[in-house]
Design a protein around this motif. Structure first.
Motif, PDB file in Angstrom:
ATOM      1  N   ASP A  13      60.324  48.699  53.768  1.00 25.29           N
ATOM      2  CA  ASP A  13      60.062  49.220  52.800  1.00 25.29           C
ATOM      3  C   ASP A  13      60.887  47.839  53.041  1.00 25.29           C
ATOM      4  O   ASP A  13      62.407  47.661  53.005  1.00 25.29           O
ATOM      5  N   VAL A  14      60.512  46.908  51.776  1.00 24.32           N
ATOM      6  CA  VAL A  14      60.965  45.820  50.931  1.00 24.32           C
ATOM      7  C   VAL A  14      61.126  45.695  49.518  1.00 24.32           C
ATOM      8  O   VAL A  14      60.578  46.413  49.022  1.00 24.32           O
ATOM      9  N   PRO A  15      62.451  45.643  48.720  1.00 22.57           N
ATOM     10  CA  PRO A  15      62.294  45.119  47.936  1.00 22.57           C
ATOM     11  C   PRO A  15      61.060  44.267  46.621  1.00 22.57           C
ATOM     12  O   PRO A  15      60.752  43.724  47.676  1.00 22.57           O
ATOM     13  N   GLU A  16      60.488  44.967  45.566  1.00 20.42           N
ATOM     14  CA  GLU A  16      59.817  44.192  44.918  1.00 20.42           C
ATOM     15  C   GLU A  16      60.236  42.954  43.903  1.00 20.42           C
ATOM     16  O   GLU A  16      60.929  42.517  43.635  1.00 20.42           O
ATOM     17  N   VAL A  17      59.459  42.185  44.258  1.00 16.61           N
ATOM     18  CA  VAL A  17      59.899  41.030  43.856  1.00 16.61           C
ATOM     19  C   VAL A  17      58.845  40.152  43.090  1.00 16.61           C
ATOM     20  O   VAL A  17      57.369  40.406  42.884  1.00 16.61           O
ATOM     21  N   THR A  18      59.191  39.283  41.638  1.00 22.21           N
ATOM     22  CA  THR A  18      57.849  38.483  40.706  1.00 22.21           C
ATOM     23  C   THR A  18      58.371  37.352  40.838  1.00 22.21           C
ATOM     24  O   THR A  18      59.013  36.605  40.745  1.00 22.21           O
ATOM     25  N   LEU A  19      57.263  36.258  40.682  1.00 24.40           N
ATOM     26  CA  LEU A  19      57.691  35.146  40.366  1.00 24.40           C
ATOM     27  C   LEU A  19      58.405  34.612  38.877  1.00 24.40           C
ATOM     28  O   LEU A  19      57.398  35.209  38.401  1.00 24.40           O
ATOM     29  N   ARG A  20      58.642  33.654  38.780  1.00 22.41           N
ATOM     30  CA  ARG A  20      59.302  33.233  37.824  1.00 22.41           C
ATOM     31  C   ARG A  20      57.902  32.611  36.628  1.00 22.41           C
ATOM     32  O   ARG A  20      56.820  32.280  37.613  1.00 22.41           O
ATOM     33  N   GLN A  21      57.521  32.866  36.140  1.00 26.78           N
ATOM     34  CA  GLN A  21      56.992  31.730  35.103  1.00 26.78           C
ATOM     35  C   GLN A  21      56.895  30.944  34.631  1.00 26.78           C
ATOM     36  O   GLN A  21      57.962  30.089  33.399  1.00 26.78           O
ATOM     37  N   ALA A  22      56.219  30.219  35.511  1.00 25.61           N
ATOM     38  CA  ALA A  22      57.077  28.138  35.212  1.00 25.61           C
ATOM     39  C   ALA A  22      55.300  27.668  34.593  1.00 25.61           C
ATOM     40  O   ALA A  22      54.699  28.169  34.670  1.00 25.61           O
ATOM     41  N   ALA A  23      56.288  26.723  34.222  1.00 23.79           N
ATOM     42  CA  ALA A  23      55.438  25.809  33.593  1.00 23.79           C
ATOM     43  C   ALA A  23      54.382  25.078  34.100  1.00 23.79           C
ATOM     44  O   ALA A  23      54.942  24.388  35.127  1.00 23.79           O
ATOM     45  N   PRO A  24      52.929  25.350  33.184  1.00 19.54           N
ATOM     46  CA  PRO A  24      51.932  24.559  34.490  1.00 19.54           C
ATOM     47  C   PRO A  24      52.877  22.931  34.225  1.00 19.54           C
ATOM     48  O   PRO A  24      53.263  22.139  34.044  1.00 19.54           O
ATOM     49  N   ALA A  25      52.428  22.596  35.936  1.00 19.32           N
ATOM     50  CA  ALA A  25      53.178  20.825  36.197  1.00 19.32           C
ATOM     51  C   ALA A  25      52.283  19.922  36.003  1.00 19.32           C
ATOM     52  O   ALA A  25      50.806  20.191  35.692  1.00 19.32           O
ATOM     53  N   PRO A  26      52.844  19.612  35.429  1.00 18.09           N
ATOM     54  CA  PRO A  26      51.836  18.530  34.958  1.00 18.09           C
ATOM     55  C   PRO A  26      50.802  17.790  35.941  1.00 18.09           C
ATOM     56  O   PRO A  26      50.980  17.305  36.765  1.00 18.09           O
ATOM     57  N   VAL A  27      49.821  17.509  35.395  1.00 20.94           N
ATOM     58  CA  VAL A  27      48.294  16.849  36.728  1.00 20.94           C
ATOM     59  C   VAL A  27      48.239  15.451  35.962  1.00 20.94           C
ATOM     60  O   VAL A  27      48.717  15.246  35.332  1.00 20.94           O
ATOM     61  N   LEU A  28      48.717  14.397  37.008  1.00 21.10           N
ATOM     62  CA  LEU A  28      48.415  13.539  36.761  1.00 21.10           C
ATOM     63  C   LEU A  28      47.585  12.795  37.514  1.00 21.10           C
ATOM     64  O   LEU A  28      47.102  12.931  38.891  1.00 21.10           O
ATOM     65  N   LEU A  29      46.507  11.873  36.581  1.00 22.00           N
ATOM     66  CA  LEU A  29      45.033  11.832  37.371  1.00 22.00           C
ATOM     67  C   LEU A  29      44.763  10.378  37.445  1.00 22.00           C
ATOM     68  O   LEU A  29      46.217   9.163  36.596  1.00 22.00           O
ATOM     69  N   ILE A  30      44.907  10.118  39.190  1.00 19.29           N
ATOM     70  CA  ILE A  30      44.819   8.314  39.228  1.00 19.29           C
ATOM     71  C   ILE A  30      43.726   8.262  39.735  1.00 19.29           C
ATOM     72  O   ILE A  30      43.075   8.304  40.270  1.00 19.29           O
ATOM     73  N   ASP A  31      43.711   7.115  38.664  1.00 21.40           N
ATOM     74  CA  ASP A  31      42.002   6.709  38.098  1.00 21.40           C
ATOM     75  C   ASP A  31      42.018   5.037  39.740  1.00 21.40           C
ATOM     76  O   ASP A  31      41.404   4.751  39.013  1.00 21.40           O
ATOM     77  N   GLY A  32      42.914   4.490  39.777  1.00 27.77           N
ATOM     78  CA  GLY A  32      42.571   3.030  40.397  1.00 27.77           C
ATOM     79  C   GLY A  32      42.189   2.445  39.432  1.00 27.77           C
ATOM     80  O   GLY A  32      42.114   1.742  39.520  1.00 27.77           O
ATOM     81  N   GLN A  33      42.965   2.659  37.476  1.00 26.73           N
ATOM     82  CA  GLN A  33      42.366   1.121  36.358  1.00 26.73           C
ATOM     83  C   GLN A  33      43.240   0.628  36.423  1.00 26.73           C
ATOM     84  O   GLN A  33      45.067   0.632  37.153  1.00 26.73           O
TER      85      GLN A  33
END
Length: 195
Positions: free
Chosen positions: A47-67
């Motif tokens: 019997d454990v408490p219910e918890v909810t995840l924070r709504q985090a802003a999506p992390a920016p995606v860094l595209l590394i293309d080697g240019q």
């Protein structure tokens, strides 16, 4: 020793939840263990408490293309290393907060340094506790010795007092028994005429 059914296996990091999971654990009499750091589920609470995840802003995606002369693979490797170090530090912080066991992070300069510092602090506290316990034992031993010496000193004090009372009675020419008690001698002295 693990108390049965009192462990809340919750995936860390714990700051990702909206609720204050430490307060919830305390309120329910549970101990939190990061479910990500152990496969074991011994003593798991039902019997454990219910918890909810924070709504985090999506992390920016860094595209590394080697240019533009950037080595994409090296940069991605550096980012992965930094993320691993961050994760190791978060686990060590949770261990310091008592939410997870203190385990060697395995990799990363900063997590290993933090682990070494926490280990040294733990060893220092353990040494202080041992010294405190040793000193408590010494205090008890010294207290017993003082009590023993006081008990030995009382008869000497009484002997001196008895001798003084007998001298007063002798000077006044009052007869007394040779083995008279201190109380009897004090009473006889008190009855002497005041001159």
């Amino acid at each position: 020793m693990i108390m049965s059914n009192k462990i809340w296996y919750l995936p860390g990091p714990f700051h990702q939840y909206r609720e204050d999971v430490k307060a919830l654990a305390k309120e329910h009499g549970l101990r939190i263990v990061d479910a990500n750091v152990t496969e074991d589920r011994e003593g798991e609470a039902v019997d454990v408490p219910e918890v909810t995840l924070r709504q985090a802003a999506p992390a920016p995606v860094l595209l590394i293309d080697g240019q533009d002369g950037v080595d994409g693979a090296a940069l991605q490797e550096l980012i992965d290393k930094l993320n691993a170090e961050r994760d190791g530090i978060v686990l060590l912080i949770e261990a310091a907060e008592g939410l997870a066991p203190l385990v060697h992070p395995g990799a990363g300069e900063l997590p290993i340094r933090l682990f070494d510092a926490l280990t040294a602090i733990h060893e220092g506290v353990t040494a202080l506790k041992a010294k405190r316990d040793e000193l408590v034992g010494e205090v008890e031993s010294l207290g017993s010795e003082v009590a023993r010496l006081k008990a030995l000193a009382e008869p000497v004090d009484n002997a001196e007092k008895i001798a003084g009372l007998k001298a007063q009675l002798d000077a006044a020419g009052v007869q007394y028994r040779a083995n008279a008690s201190l109380d009897a001698l004090e009473k006889a002295v008190a009855e002497l005429p005041k001159s």
